[in-house]
Design a protein around this motif. Structure first.
Motif, PDB file in Angstrom:
ATOM      1  N   LYS A   1      -5.185  -1.468   9.267  1.00 27.73           N
ATOM      2  CA  LYS A   1      -6.618  -1.745   9.380  1.00 27.73           C
ATOM      3  C   LYS A   1      -7.303  -1.307   8.084  1.00 27.73           C
ATOM      4  CE  LYS A   1      -8.700  -1.430  13.275  1.00 27.73           C
ATOM      5  NZ  LYS A   1      -9.355  -0.970  14.525  1.00 27.73           N
ATOM      6  N   HIS A   2      -8.058  -2.205   7.531  1.00 29.03           N
ATOM      7  CA  HIS A   2      -8.746  -1.961   6.268  1.00 29.03           C
ATOM      8  C   HIS A   2     -10.236  -1.815   6.540  1.00 29.03           C
ATOM      9  CE1 HIS A   2     -10.249  -3.720   2.200  1.00 29.03           C
ATOM     10  NE2 HIS A   2     -10.238  -2.391   2.165  1.00 29.03           N
TER      11      HIS A   2
ATOM     12  N   LEU B   1       0.842  -1.189   0.000  1.00 28.64           N
ATOM     13  CA  LEU B   1       0.000   0.000   0.000  1.00 28.64           C
ATOM     14  C   LEU B   1       0.877   1.238   0.000  1.00 28.64           C
ATOM     15  CD1 LEU B   1      -2.561  -1.169   2.730  1.00 28.64           C
ATOM     16  CD2 LEU B   1      -2.858  -1.257   0.244  1.00 28.64           C
ATOM     17  N   ARG B   2       0.531   2.173  -0.876  1.00 34.02           N
ATOM     18  CA  ARG B   2       1.267   3.438  -0.987  1.00 34.02           C
ATOM     19  C   ARG B   2       2.751   3.235  -1.256  1.00 34.02           C
ATOM     20  NH1 ARG B   2      -0.319   8.610   2.757  1.00 34.02           N
ATOM     21  NH2 ARG B   2      -2.189   9.186   1.593  1.00 34.02           N
ATOM     22  N   ASN B   3       3.080   2.100  -1.826  1.00 39.36           N
ATOM     23  CA  ASN B   3       4.480   1.758  -2.090  1.00 39.36           C
ATOM     24  C   ASN B   3       5.331   1.782  -0.828  1.00 39.36           C
ATOM     25  OD1 ASN B   3       4.141   1.460  -4.929  1.00 39.36           O
ATOM     26  ND2 ASN B   3       4.210   3.705  -5.144  1.00 39.36           N
ATOM     27  N   ARG B   4       4.698   1.565   0.299  1.00 39.87           N
ATOM     28  CA  ARG B   4       5.423   1.643   1.567  1.00 39.87           C
ATOM     29  C   ARG B   4       5.082   0.498   2.519  1.00 39.87           C
ATOM     30  NH1 ARG B   4       5.247   6.637   6.018  1.00 39.87           N
ATOM     31  NH2 ARG B   4       6.437   5.533   7.642  1.00 39.87           N
ATOM     32  N   PHE B   5       3.810   0.184   2.692  1.00 38.84           N
ATOM     33  CA  PHE B   5       3.394  -0.799   3.695  1.00 38.84           C
ATOM     34  C   PHE B   5       3.075  -2.131   3.002  1.00 38.84           C
ATOM     35  CE2 PHE B   5       1.965   3.436   5.132  1.00 38.84           C
ATOM     36  CZ  PHE B   5       2.773   3.568   6.253  1.00 38.84           C
ATOM     37  N   GLU B   6       3.930  -3.112   3.227  1.00 34.20           N
ATOM     38  CA  GLU B   6       3.762  -4.419   2.602  1.00 34.20           C
ATOM     39  C   GLU B   6       3.033  -5.367   3.553  1.00 34.20           C
ATOM     40  OE1 GLU B   6       6.425  -8.180   0.971  1.00 34.20           O
ATOM     41  OE2 GLU B   6       7.321  -6.162   1.056  1.00 34.20           O
ATOM     42  N   ILE B   7       1.878  -5.869   3.117  1.00 32.40           N
ATOM     43  CA  ILE B   7       1.078  -6.769   3.941  1.00 32.40           C
ATOM     44  C   ILE B   7       1.774  -8.123   4.053  1.00 32.40           C
ATOM     45  CG2 ILE B   7      -1.162  -7.880   4.206  1.00 32.40           C
ATOM     46  CD1 ILE B   7      -1.246  -4.854   4.447  1.00 32.40           C
ATOM     47  N   ILE B   8       1.858  -8.651   5.285  1.00 34.09           N
ATOM     48  CA  ILE B   8       2.488  -9.951   5.516  1.00 34.09           C
ATOM     49  C   ILE B   8       1.440 -11.034   5.764  1.00 34.09           C
ATOM     50  CG2 ILE B   8       3.995 -11.273   7.045  1.00 34.09           C
ATOM     51  CD1 ILE B   8       5.581  -8.770   7.534  1.00 34.09           C
ATOM     52  N   LYS B   9       0.520 -10.753   6.706  1.00 44.10           N
ATOM     53  CA  LYS B   9      -0.489 -11.762   7.001  1.00 44.10           C
ATOM     54  C   LYS B   9      -1.713 -11.115   7.622  1.00 44.10           C
ATOM     55  CE  LYS B   9       1.151 -13.049  11.644  1.00 44.10           C
ATOM     56  NZ  LYS B   9       1.552 -14.172  12.506  1.00 44.10           N
ATOM     57  N   HIS B  10      -2.804 -11.866   7.600  1.00 45.77           N
ATOM     58  CA  HIS B  10      -4.072 -11.424   8.178  1.00 45.77           C
ATOM     59  C   HIS B  10      -4.066 -11.705   9.678  1.00 45.77           C
ATOM     60  CE1 HIS B  10      -8.369 -12.051   9.285  1.00 45.77           C
ATOM     61  NE2 HIS B  10      -8.527 -10.967   8.544  1.00 45.77           N
ATOM     62  N   LEU B  11      -4.460 -10.716  10.477  1.00 44.69           N
ATOM     63  CA  LEU B  11      -4.486 -10.867  11.931  1.00 44.69           C
ATOM     64  C   LEU B  11      -5.880 -11.140  12.483  1.00 44.69           C
ATOM     65  CD1 LEU B  11      -2.052  -8.000  13.044  1.00 44.69           C
ATOM     66  CD2 LEU B  11      -1.567 -10.457  12.909  1.00 44.69           C
ATOM     67  N   GLY B  12      -6.895 -10.505  11.917  1.00 45.40           N
ATOM     68  CA  GLY B  12      -8.237 -10.715  12.424  1.00 45.40           C
ATOM     69  C   GLY B  12      -9.244  -9.852  11.696  1.00 45.40           C
ATOM     70  N   SER B  13     -10.518 -10.081  12.045  1.00 45.69           N
ATOM     71  CA  SER B  13     -11.607  -9.334  11.418  1.00 45.69           C
ATOM     72  C   SER B  13     -12.520  -8.763  12.480  1.00 45.69           C
ATOM     73  CB  SER B  13     -12.416 -10.246  10.479  1.00 45.69           C
ATOM     74  OG  SER B  13     -11.614 -10.716   9.424  1.00 45.69           O
ATOM     75  N   GLY B  14     -13.132  -7.643  12.154  1.00 48.15           N
ATOM     76  CA  GLY B  14     -14.099  -7.012  13.041  1.00 48.15           C
ATOM     77  C   GLY B  14     -15.316  -6.583  12.268  1.00 48.15           C
ATOM     78  N   GLY B  15     -16.223  -5.906  12.951  1.00 51.66           N
ATOM     79  CA  GLY B  15     -17.448  -5.494  12.302  1.00 51.66           C
ATOM     80  C   GLY B  15     -17.230  -4.484  11.196  1.00 51.66           C
ATOM     81  N   SER B  16     -16.146  -3.721  11.267  1.00 47.24           N
ATOM     82  CA  SER B  16     -15.923  -2.664  10.278  1.00 47.24           C
ATOM     83  C   SER B  16     -14.798  -2.961   9.310  1.00 47.24           C
ATOM     84  CB  SER B  16     -15.625  -1.335  10.990  1.00 47.24           C
ATOM     85  OG  SER B  16     -14.497  -1.473  11.830  1.00 47.24           O
ATOM     86  N   GLY B  17     -14.139  -4.120   9.444  1.00 46.45           N
ATOM     87  CA  GLY B  17     -13.073  -4.418   8.502  1.00 46.45           C
ATOM     88  C   GLY B  17     -12.108  -5.460   8.993  1.00 46.45           C
ATOM     89  N   ASP B  18     -10.954  -5.517   8.347  1.00 47.12           N
ATOM     90  CA  ASP B  18      -9.928  -6.513   8.644  1.00 47.12           C
ATOM     91  C   ASP B  18      -8.644  -5.840   9.110  1.00 47.12           C
ATOM     92  OD1 ASP B  18     -11.531  -8.750   7.739  1.00 47.12           O
ATOM     93  OD2 ASP B  18     -11.184  -8.007   5.699  1.00 47.12           O
ATOM     94  N   THR B  19      -7.840  -6.621   9.827  1.00 39.62           N
ATOM     95  CA  THR B  19      -6.571  -6.129  10.354  1.00 39.62           C
ATOM     96  C   THR B  19      -5.442  -7.019   9.850  1.00 39.62           C
ATOM     97  OG1 THR B  19      -7.697  -5.345  12.345  1.00 39.62           O
ATOM     98  CG2 THR B  19      -5.310  -5.534  12.448  1.00 39.62           C
TER      99      THR B  19
END
Length: 433
Positions: A96-97, A61-79
């Motif tokens: 947080k997405h 994301l933004r050529n800066r933050f590289e996603i490694i793995k999914h941590l969890g989900s909530g009512g408003s999105g994923d972490t």
């Protein structure tokens, strides 16, 4: 259908027996109601497409933050866990997405408002308190909204507060104190967290401090839009006024109290009984705890909010007062022992001082007598003056020895007198000769 469901939940949650059943759920529930349209929307944990969770893996994301793995989900999105490619060492961070589970178009603006408020609060509080995650970035990309915050290297309190295991009173006391200290800072900024539970409290490995996370449910006092009802929280840790969409600072106190009771009893909230008449939690017979701490916890989880501690600072003050009471009693005994030890040390010092003075005086007398005897032997023309001087000196030393005898209360004087008597005999013998 969603409106009917959430309306039913709101009405049923006011019933103590139904509240007990709702405690079995651990996810955060958000009931969003619009006063103008009369519509109510539910944002809660739900199953997501597993492919969607992992489709973010290695995405940057933004050529800066590289996603490694999914941590969890909530009512408003994923972490997600990510790494910051721009910083030295590429440290970890949390992304947080925003992705509401409810597909109703009316939900997104409300969820976006909560998401933006979380970013604002993290930016405000995280920079001023090291037990709140710092905000690194807040942006939208390809129509999605993201929030990047500090990664806390630690474990959730769910690893310490385990169902079926009771923690000691001292452990629970320190745990409550740690939670209330960071929560007091949040309350001082007129912010209600609204989702305090073991999952949102992290024990940081580096310093063992408690870190409060997940500010996605917060409410800033006086900042809520008129006509909008938002009921956010986790059943079991959410008091009745919060379930009605009218949270207060003391709503967070209720949640902290429930965590303390859970830790002492080893029982999750849905296993605790309630008084059918008052709605108060019945738990004392399931724990070994002092009346002082039990009374504090009872007040923290009162069903009526006006009977609770009104803020974290007030609850923390009560907790510290409970700690000071046994410590003050203990300090009396400690001070008494200190006084006795000091008196004994003082007496020993006086005794040793007397012995030292007596021995020193005896040595001086012997040296002087020996000196004057030798002087008298070399000057036979002044025998009378020498004897008078020696007699006066001996009388003065005898007086000093008597004083030392009163101080030391030991047999030092006996040896001094013997030495003096021998000295006088030697002097008389010398004079007669």
């Amino acid at each position: 259908m969603v409106s009917k469901l959430t309306s039913s939940i709101r009405h049923m949650s006011q019933n103590p027996l139904v509240r007990k059943t709702l405690r079995s759920r651990s996810e955060t529930v958000k009931l969003l109601g619009s006063g103008q349209s009369g519509n109510t929307y539910l944002l809660a944990s739900a199953r997501r497409n597993r492919h969607h969770k992992y489709s973010f893996a290695r995405k940057t994301l933004r050529n800066r933050f590289e996603i490694i793995k999914h941590l969890g989900s909530g009512g408003s999105g994923d972490t997600y866990l990510a790494i910051d490619l721009d910083l030295p060492g590429q440290p970890h961070c949390v992304v947080k997405h925003l992705k509401p589970k409810d597909s109703n178009p009316a939900v997104l603006p409300i969820a976006k408002s909560l998401f933006d408020r979380e970013a604002e609060v993290l930016y405000q509080l995280g920079n001023d308190h090291d037990q709140i995650p710092r905000l690194f970035a807040h942006f939208d990309e390809d129509g999605d909204f993201y929030l990047v915050q500090e990664f806390i290297d630690g474990h959730a309190l769910t690893q310490e507060i385990v169902p079926g295991q009771r923690l000691s009173e001292n452990t629970v006391f320190n745990l409550l104190k740690d939670i209330l200290e960071v929560l007091a800072f949040v309350h001082q900024n007129d912010i209600i967290h609204r989702d305090i539970k073991p999952q949102n409290l992290m024990r940081r490995y580096s310093d063992r401090k408690i870190v409060l996370i997940d500010f996605g449910s917060i409410k800033k006092i006086g900042a809520l839009v008129p006509g909008l009802t938002i009921a956010v929280g986790t059943p079991g840790y959410m008091p009745s006024e919060q379930a009605k969409g009218k949270p207060k600072l003391c709503s967070d106190i209720y949640a902290v109290g429930m965590i303390g009771i859970q830790a002492l009893t080893g029982l999750i909230p849905d296993q605790l009984q309630e008084d059918p008449n008052t709605g108060e939690v019945l738990w004392r017979d399931r724990a070994q705890v002092s009346d002082g701490l039990a009374n504090i916890l009872d007040k923290m989880v009162r069903d009526r909010y006006n009977q609770r501690y009104q803020s974290a600072s007030e609850a923390l003050e009560a907790l510290n007062s409970d700690l000071e009471l046994p410590q003050s009693s203990k300090s009396v005994g400690i001070n008494q022992n200190t006084d006795d030890t000091y008196l004994l040390s003082y007496r020993n010092f006086i005794l040793l001082l007397g012995i030292g003075l007596g021995a020193t005086t005896s040595l001086i007398v012997i040296v002087l007598i020996y000196t004057f005897i030798n002087t008298g032997a070399s000057s036979p023309n002044q025998p009378t003056q020498l004897n008078n001087f020696i007699e006066k000196l001996v009388e003065q030393r005898l007086t000093n020895v008597n004083v030392n005898r009163l101080i030391a209360k030991r047999g030092v004087c006996k040896s001094n007198c013997s030495i003096t008597k021998t000295t006088k005999e030697q002097t008389e013998s010398h004079h007669n000769s």
